[in-house]
Design a protein around this motif. Sequence first.
Motif: not given
Length: 144
Positions: A7-21
């Motif tokens: 998960l930490e290697e995925q570019l999409c996850f930080p975007f998803y997480a910050i968008s939700r936050e």
Amino acid sequence: MSNPLLLEEQLCFPFYAISREITKRYRPLLEPLGLTYPQYLVMLVLWEQDQQSLKAVGERLHLDSGTLTPLLKKLEASGLVERVKNPVDERHIQITLTANGQALRNEAEQIPLALKELLGVSDEDMELVKQTLNRLTIKMNGTD
């Protein structure tokens, strides 16, 4: 060698997480205005320039008409915008702020500063992140 499926290697996850936050942080700021976050985005576009076509608003927000139309219907039901069909070509719809929609702008002016304070991010960091994300958006949309 790192695992490409971490998960930490995925570019999409930080975007998803910050968008939700960020959306979660906007919620209490927008609630007194009676707006959801997507509705707020529509209103921002119209506060910048009133009387825009449905197509122009959709392009600005990167939304198709199937996603944008329900947002506009709710804003219209709330008395904030009007949707007017072009008498020459009814496929073209003009979006216009009502007097209530224009007045709501004054109440909304405090939201960006309130969000910035909630996030506790410096002006410099905020600008750097926005510039980086804007460049990435441009590249992904092929408008570079």
